[in-house]
Motif scaffolding. Sequence first.
Motif, PDB file in Angstrom:
ATOM      1  N   THR A 235     -11.350 -50.672-113.557  1.00 46.35           N
ATOM      2  CA  THR A 235     -12.754 -50.277-113.501  1.00 46.35           C
ATOM      3  C   THR A 235     -13.397 -50.452-114.873  1.00 46.35           C
ATOM      4  O   THR A 235     -12.704 -50.536-115.896  1.00 46.35           O
ATOM      5  N   ALA A 236     -14.698 -50.503-114.867  1.00 44.04           N
ATOM      6  CA  ALA A 236     -15.411 -50.640-116.137  1.00 44.04           C
ATOM      7  C   ALA A 236     -15.226 -49.385-116.979  1.00 44.04           C
ATOM      8  O   ALA A 236     -15.189 -48.267-116.461  1.00 44.04           O
ATOM      9  N   GLY A 237     -15.089 -49.561-118.263  1.00 45.71           N
ATOM     10  CA  GLY A 237     -14.924 -48.419-119.147  1.00 45.71           C
ATOM     11  C   GLY A 237     -16.234 -47.674-119.356  1.00 45.71           C
ATOM     12  O   GLY A 237     -17.320 -48.161-118.999  1.00 45.71           O
ATOM     13  N   GLU A 238     -16.108 -46.494-119.898  1.00 46.02           N
ATOM     14  CA  GLU A 238     -17.295 -45.684-120.178  1.00 46.02           C
ATOM     15  C   GLU A 238     -17.903 -46.103-121.512  1.00 46.02           C
ATOM     16  O   GLU A 238     -17.207 -46.188-122.534  1.00 46.02           O
ATOM     17  N   VAL A 239     -19.169 -46.389-121.503  1.00 48.31           N
ATOM     18  CA  VAL A 239     -19.871 -46.809-122.716  1.00 48.31           C
ATOM     19  C   VAL A 239     -20.566 -45.603-123.338  1.00 48.31           C
ATOM     20  O   VAL A 239     -21.322 -44.886-122.668  1.00 48.31           O
ATOM     21  N   VAL A 240     -20.304 -45.374-124.610  1.00 48.14           N
ATOM     22  CA  VAL A 240     -20.922 -44.278-125.345  1.00 48.14           C
ATOM     23  C   VAL A 240     -21.920 -44.860-126.331  1.00 48.14           C
ATOM     24  O   VAL A 240     -21.567 -45.674-127.188  1.00 48.14           O
ATOM     25  N   THR A 241     -23.154 -44.494-126.176  1.00 48.10           N
ATOM     26  CA  THR A 241     -24.201 -44.957-127.095  1.00 48.10           C
ATOM     27  C   THR A 241     -24.273 -44.011-128.279  1.00 48.10           C
ATOM     28  O   THR A 241     -24.435 -42.792-128.119  1.00 48.10           O
ATOM     29  N   ASP A 242     -24.125 -44.569-129.449  1.00 47.88           N
ATOM     30  CA  ASP A 242     -24.122 -43.749-130.671  1.00 47.88           C
ATOM     31  C   ASP A 242     -25.569 -43.493-131.120  1.00 47.88           C
ATOM     32  O   ASP A 242     -26.268 -44.397-131.577  1.00 47.88           O
ATOM     33  N   GLU A 243     -25.974 -42.270-130.954  1.00 42.75           N
ATOM     34  CA  GLU A 243     -27.308 -41.856-131.407  1.00 42.75           C
ATOM     35  C   GLU A 243     -27.187 -40.816-132.520  1.00 42.75           C
ATOM     36  O   GLU A 243     -27.956 -39.874-132.619  1.00 42.75           O
ATOM     37  N   GLY A 244     -26.132 -41.043-133.330  1.00 39.45           N
ATOM     38  CA  GLY A 244     -25.871 -40.098-134.410  1.00 39.45           C
ATOM     39  C   GLY A 244     -24.804 -39.082-134.055  1.00 39.45           C
ATOM     40  O   GLY A 244     -24.303 -38.379-134.931  1.00 39.45           O
ATOM     41  N   ASP A 245     -24.476 -39.012-132.764  1.00 39.93           N
ATOM     42  CA  ASP A 245     -23.465 -38.057-132.324  1.00 39.93           C
ATOM     43  C   ASP A 245     -22.284 -38.767-131.651  1.00 39.93           C
ATOM     44  O   ASP A 245     -21.590 -38.196-130.816  1.00 39.93           O
ATOM     45  N   GLY A 246     -22.075 -40.051-132.021  1.00 36.89           N
ATOM     46  CA  GLY A 246     -21.004 -40.843-131.404  1.00 36.89           C
ATOM     47  C   GLY A 246     -19.631 -40.245-131.596  1.00 36.89           C
ATOM     48  O   GLY A 246     -18.808 -40.220-130.681  1.00 36.89           O
ATOM     49  N   ALA A 247     -19.356 -39.729-132.817  1.00 34.85           N
ATOM     50  CA  ALA A 247     -18.035 -39.149-133.110  1.00 34.85           C
ATOM     51  C   ALA A 247     -17.777 -37.927-132.241  1.00 34.85           C
ATOM     52  O   ALA A 247     -16.665 -37.730-131.729  1.00 34.85           O
ATOM     53  N   GLU A 248     -18.826 -37.119-132.044  1.00 34.67           N
ATOM     54  CA  GLU A 248     -18.670 -35.919-131.221  1.00 34.67           C
ATOM     55  C   GLU A 248     -18.389 -36.297-129.765  1.00 34.67           C
ATOM     56  O   GLU A 248     -17.549 -35.678-129.100  1.00 34.67           O
ATOM     57  N   LYS A 249     -19.112 -37.294-129.271  1.00 35.32           N
ATOM     58  CA  LYS A 249     -18.903 -37.734-127.894  1.00 35.32           C
ATOM     59  C   LYS A 249     -17.499 -38.304-127.705  1.00 35.32           C
ATOM     60  O   LYS A 249     -16.853 -38.065-126.677  1.00 35.32           O
ATOM     61  N   LEU A 250     -17.028 -39.048-128.699  1.00 34.10           N
ATOM     62  CA  LEU A 250     -15.673 -39.616-128.620  1.00 34.10           C
ATOM     63  C   LEU A 250     -14.629 -38.507-128.624  1.00 34.10           C
ATOM     64  O   LEU A 250     -13.674 -38.527-127.837  1.00 34.10           O
ATOM     65  N   ALA A 251     -14.799 -37.527-129.488  1.00 34.19           N
ATOM     66  CA  ALA A 251     -13.857 -36.406-129.552  1.00 34.19           C
ATOM     67  C   ALA A 251     -13.849 -35.627-128.239  1.00 34.19           C
ATOM     68  O   ALA A 251     -12.792 -35.228-127.740  1.00 34.19           O
ATOM     69  N   ALA A 252     -15.031 -35.425-127.655  1.00 31.75           N
ATOM     70  CA  ALA A 252     -15.117 -34.704-126.389  1.00 31.75           C
ATOM     71  C   ALA A 252     -14.437 -35.490-125.269  1.00 31.75           C
ATOM     72  O   ALA A 252     -13.752 -34.910-124.413  1.00 31.75           O
ATOM     73  N   PHE A 253     -14.620 -36.801-125.301  1.00 31.72           N
ATOM     74  CA  PHE A 253     -13.986 -37.667-124.289  1.00 31.72           C
ATOM     75  C   PHE A 253     -12.465 -37.563-124.361  1.00 31.72           C
ATOM     76  O   PHE A 253     -11.780 -37.415-123.342  1.00 31.72           O
ATOM     77  N   LEU A 254     -11.929 -37.620-125.577  1.00 37.24           N
ATOM     78  CA  LEU A 254     -10.469 -37.548-125.769  1.00 37.24           C
ATOM     79  C   LEU A 254      -9.933 -36.170-125.422  1.00 37.24           C
ATOM     80  O   LEU A 254      -8.871 -36.042-124.804  1.00 37.24           O
ATOM     81  N   ALA A 255     -10.685 -35.126-125.795  1.00 37.98           N
ATOM     82  CA  ALA A 255     -10.237 -33.762-125.510  1.00 37.98           C
ATOM     83  C   ALA A 255     -10.245 -33.483-124.011  1.00 37.98           C
ATOM     84  O   ALA A 255      -9.329 -32.817-123.484  1.00 37.98           O
ATOM     85  N   GLU A 256     -11.233 -34.010-123.298  1.00 33.83           N
ATOM     86  CA  GLU A 256     -11.308 -33.800-121.858  1.00 33.83           C
ATOM     87  C   GLU A 256     -10.094 -34.371-121.139  1.00 33.83           C
ATOM     88  O   GLU A 256      -9.623 -33.814-120.140  1.00 33.83           O
ATOM     89  N   ARG A 257      -9.591 -35.466-121.668  1.00 38.81           N
ATOM     90  CA  ARG A 257      -8.416 -36.103-121.049  1.00 38.81           C
ATOM     91  C   ARG A 257      -7.114 -35.693-121.721  1.00 38.81           C
ATOM     92  O   ARG A 257      -6.071 -36.266-121.484  1.00 38.81           O
ATOM     93  N   LYS A 258      -7.199 -34.701-122.593  1.00 35.66           N
ATOM     94  CA  LYS A 258      -6.046 -34.107-123.268  1.00 35.66           C
ATOM     95  C   LYS A 258      -5.275 -35.118-124.122  1.00 35.66           C
ATOM     96  O   LYS A 258      -4.054 -35.085-124.224  1.00 35.66           O
ATOM     97  N   PHE A 259      -6.021 -36.063-124.711  1.00 39.50           N
ATOM     98  CA  PHE A 259      -5.414 -37.003-125.649  1.00 39.50           C
ATOM     99  C   PHE A 259      -5.335 -36.395-127.043  1.00 39.50           C
ATOM    100  O   PHE A 259      -4.566 -36.867-127.885  1.00 39.50           O
ATOM    101  N   VAL A 260      -6.145 -35.393-127.283  1.00 39.29           N
ATOM    102  CA  VAL A 260      -6.110 -34.702-128.577  1.00 39.29           C
ATOM    103  C   VAL A 260      -6.094 -33.203-128.334  1.00 39.29           C
ATOM    104  O   VAL A 260      -6.438 -32.719-127.260  1.00 39.29           O
TER     105      VAL A 260
END
Length: 260
Positions: A235-260
């Motif tokens: 499936t297509a991956g999830e695209v995160v648009t960086d509007e100054g909060d890209g790092a936070e969105k990436l961290a939330a994505f990883l935490a939701e899937r228990k990668f971190v």
Amino acid sequence: MSLKIVVCVKYVPDATGDRGFTEDLTTDRESEGLLSELDEYAVEQALRIAEDADDAEVTVVTAGPEDANDALRKALSMGADKAVHIEDEDMVGSDVFATSLVLAKAVEHVGYDLVVCGMASTDGAMGVLPALLAERLQVPQVTLLSEVSVAEGEVTGRRDGDAATERLQAALPAVVSVTDQSGEARYPSFKGIMAAKKKPVESLDLEDLDIETEQVGPEGSRTKVESATPRPARTAGEVVTDEGDGAEKLAAFLAERKFV
């Protein structure tokens, strides 16, 4: 006396094409195939051993459908001297245990001092065939070698592990398997490709090897595939648009899937 080297190779479905099972859950051999890449390393090491010997002969052996001749021709074009092809409809559906019986009988038919195998096939990936061959032939096995040589009636090799490196030695006759770290396989030259067309390929069936039909195929196998499910399409991956909060969105994505 000539050193007789036998290389067991396998004709496998092309990993870049469509692969699947037939209705009875055996591997679909109708698709495009080729010589298993890991077996190319076995052919290469056999040729190097032969080149270092005063007198040696390299025979490649395979068991499979008519198209398995393509795998043999590739090995012959690399420099092997002759080939043996075991083809019999009763072998369809054979697992590694039944296949090891066929190959062991073929190796005995050819005559051998050293049997060389790849570390595993690229379709089944079990990696147990060399050990089964050694057991059936009642000879030593020296497996998963990244370096191998033969001298004075003995085979010597190096096995690299995660925590240690081992030096192994066995008297001939013996069975060895080599890894993909043993040395790059040579490319067939035009001369080698043309020469391969004239090299002998012996065709055998179960009767030639004195094998009963109930010893191979589903009846002679100890394992079977109970079910198979196609892998879901990517499936297509999830695209995160960086509007100054890209790092936070990436961290939330990883935490939701228990990668971190």
